[in-house]
Design an enzyme around this catalytic site. Sequence first.
Site, PDB file in Angstrom:
ATOM      1  N   GLU A 202      -0.285  10.201   7.792  1.00 55.40           N
ATOM      2  CA  GLU A 202      -0.783  11.399   8.617  1.00 55.40           C
ATOM      3  C   GLU A 202      -0.202  10.700  10.242  1.00 55.40           C
ATOM      4  O   GLU A 202       0.440   9.702  10.238  1.00 55.40           O
ATOM      5  CB  GLU A 202      -2.470  10.644   8.369  1.00 55.40           C
ATOM      6  CG  GLU A 202      -3.175  11.137   7.475  1.00 55.40           C
ATOM      7  CD  GLU A 202      -2.831  11.970   6.315  1.00 55.40           C
ATOM      8  OE1 GLU A 202      -2.868  13.037   7.808  1.00 55.40           O
ATOM      9  OE2 GLU A 202      -3.350  12.598   5.263  1.00 55.40           O
ATOM     10  N   ASP A 213      -8.643   2.869   4.146  1.00 54.77           N
ATOM     11  CA  ASP A 213      -9.010   3.415   2.864  1.00 54.77           C
ATOM     12  C   ASP A 213      -9.188   2.678   2.034  1.00 54.77           C
ATOM     13  O   ASP A 213      -9.547   2.447   1.063  1.00 54.77           O
ATOM     14  CB  ASP A 213      -7.300   3.982   2.740  1.00 54.77           C
ATOM     15  CG  ASP A 213      -7.338   4.700   1.788  1.00 54.77           C
ATOM     16  OD1 ASP A 213      -7.870   5.686   1.439  1.00 54.77           O
ATOM     17  OD2 ASP A 213      -5.827   4.117   0.944  1.00 54.77           O
ATOM     18  N   LYS A 217     -11.839   2.012  -0.561  1.00 55.18           N
ATOM     19  CA  LYS A 217     -12.100   2.322  -2.427  1.00 55.18           C
ATOM     20  C   LYS A 217     -12.457   0.954  -2.639  1.00 55.18           C
ATOM     21  O   LYS A 217     -13.021   1.198  -4.232  1.00 55.18           O
ATOM     22  CB  LYS A 217     -10.570   2.691  -2.688  1.00 55.18           C
ATOM     23  CG  LYS A 217      -9.842   3.877  -1.874  1.00 55.18           C
ATOM     24  CD  LYS A 217      -8.596   3.543  -2.589  1.00 55.18           C
ATOM     25  CE  LYS A 217      -8.031   4.945  -2.049  1.00 55.18           C
ATOM     26  NZ  LYS A 217      -6.131   5.001  -2.132  1.00 55.18           N
ATOM     27  N   GLY A 310      -2.033  12.063  -3.891  1.00 52.15           N
ATOM     28  CA  GLY A 310      -0.946  13.486  -3.864  1.00 52.15           C
ATOM     29  C   GLY A 310      -2.101  14.718  -4.856  1.00 52.15           C
ATOM     30  O   GLY A 310      -3.336  14.254  -5.399  1.00 52.15           O
TER      31      GLY A 310
END
Lengths: 330, 166
Positions: A202, A213, A217, A310
């Site tokens: 990003e 991130d 998770k 994705g």
Amino acid sequence: MKRVDIIIIGFGTVGRGLATIIRKNGSLARDRFGVDIRIVGIADLRGSMMDPEGLDIDDALEWKCEISPVNSIELISKGEYDLMVETTPSDVTTGEPAFTHIKTALNLGKAVVTSNKGPIALYYRELMELSERTGSPFRFEASVGGAMPIINLIRDNLAGNQILGIKGIFNGTCNYILTRMAEEGLPYEYVLSEAQSLGIAEADPSYDVDGIDTAEKLTILANAVMGMDIAYHDVSVEGIRRITPDTLKLALDKGYVVKLIGEAVNGKIEVAPRLVPRDHPFALMRGTLNIAEITTDLSGPITVMGRGAGAIEAASAIFSDIISIYRSER
Amino acid sequence: MRVAMEIELKDIPGQLFGALGPIADLGGNIISIAHQRDLRTPRGTIPIKITIEIDESHLDDLIARWHDVGITVMQKGEERLHESVFLILVGHIVHTDLKSTIDAVDSTGFAEVVDLTLSMPGIDEESSAGITIKATGRTEMERAIEILEQEAVNKELLLIKPLEEV
């Protein structure tokens, strides 16, 4: 045939990916599982598109359907539907707006499927209790590891096992950067801008490269499949910004590669760069692949890998979640 | 810690069991044992070579328990620095007193920095150091890594640990 009317809240890459998948593989869901998925509403910051008989997906993808000023919350609370898909941008500090969206839908007895990490990492217990109390199914396989099956794998296929630990590579951006740096001897900043130009990182890369991130998770996994009660803020997090080509060279000379590893074990979660022996399966993950090793009491270690990022990959996990809620074997 | 010893048993029934029982009782692990029944010392005792992994604080107790059942320790040598781990430090390693970082490990007595490769890209840039630590046993290695971790926190260095710790 079970007709399932869904609404999609947040029509960005993942939401659009799901619409594309329903157009492509909707017949498979009907023929193989008896689930007829129709998109009856889509809401975004631009407004809403609605059709009780199902929107035309090609038109919807182009925003060519009639657009009404009805906002997300109005669509969620007043719309006629069975299941809400929540794919708004994730907010790690507040979990909003997804948190409110999910609570509203669950309170109305609607099923919810999401790829949104923020609200689950922050409010897992609260959302699960709400789902149990209202009897509304709540699934979030897409929130961890994209297309790599892990939550449902543990809950379904490994049911009855105690999960002793999970560790792995959960961030494709970091993995791409570390792989390129090691293989080409290039500095971090250079590879980062390369990753940004390829759309792998990003514009503000901190969410990925600082390990946030991965930490989110791991928090989800720890709470959802390891029975831990951990808030995202309890996680010790170190990212990859300080790694230099020299670091990677030193590691390589001793037979190691450096990977950003997330690990949940013994009631704690740690995210940090670690030295991985070159012949270890984790070391073989180049580019944006994800891998996880699940340590169980009965089945020993189980390793899964797959594409961690994705639009289509994340959407495919949402699509599977929807089918698994309503499927009937044929 | 790991200790290699030569002990002598009397040629009476139950001596071998008397030798091994206390090791387990004290949480120790037998790494290897060589027992030749027909070998005798000039004193008529049976010599046994044994290597065990045991917490350092229990070693004297073990020897005392053996003494009580008539087992003599003839030789005792700590098998030093058995465990080895490679780690990397990233940061201003030299300017945060590299010597004191190494000393923190070396001064423990149970672990040592045995290899260090330093890479310094430029004056203002962070350097990297590959460090190999050896320690007398697993627990000692864990402690040595903890000490190094604390040094890293104090000196704002990044410590990259192995995937499988010790």
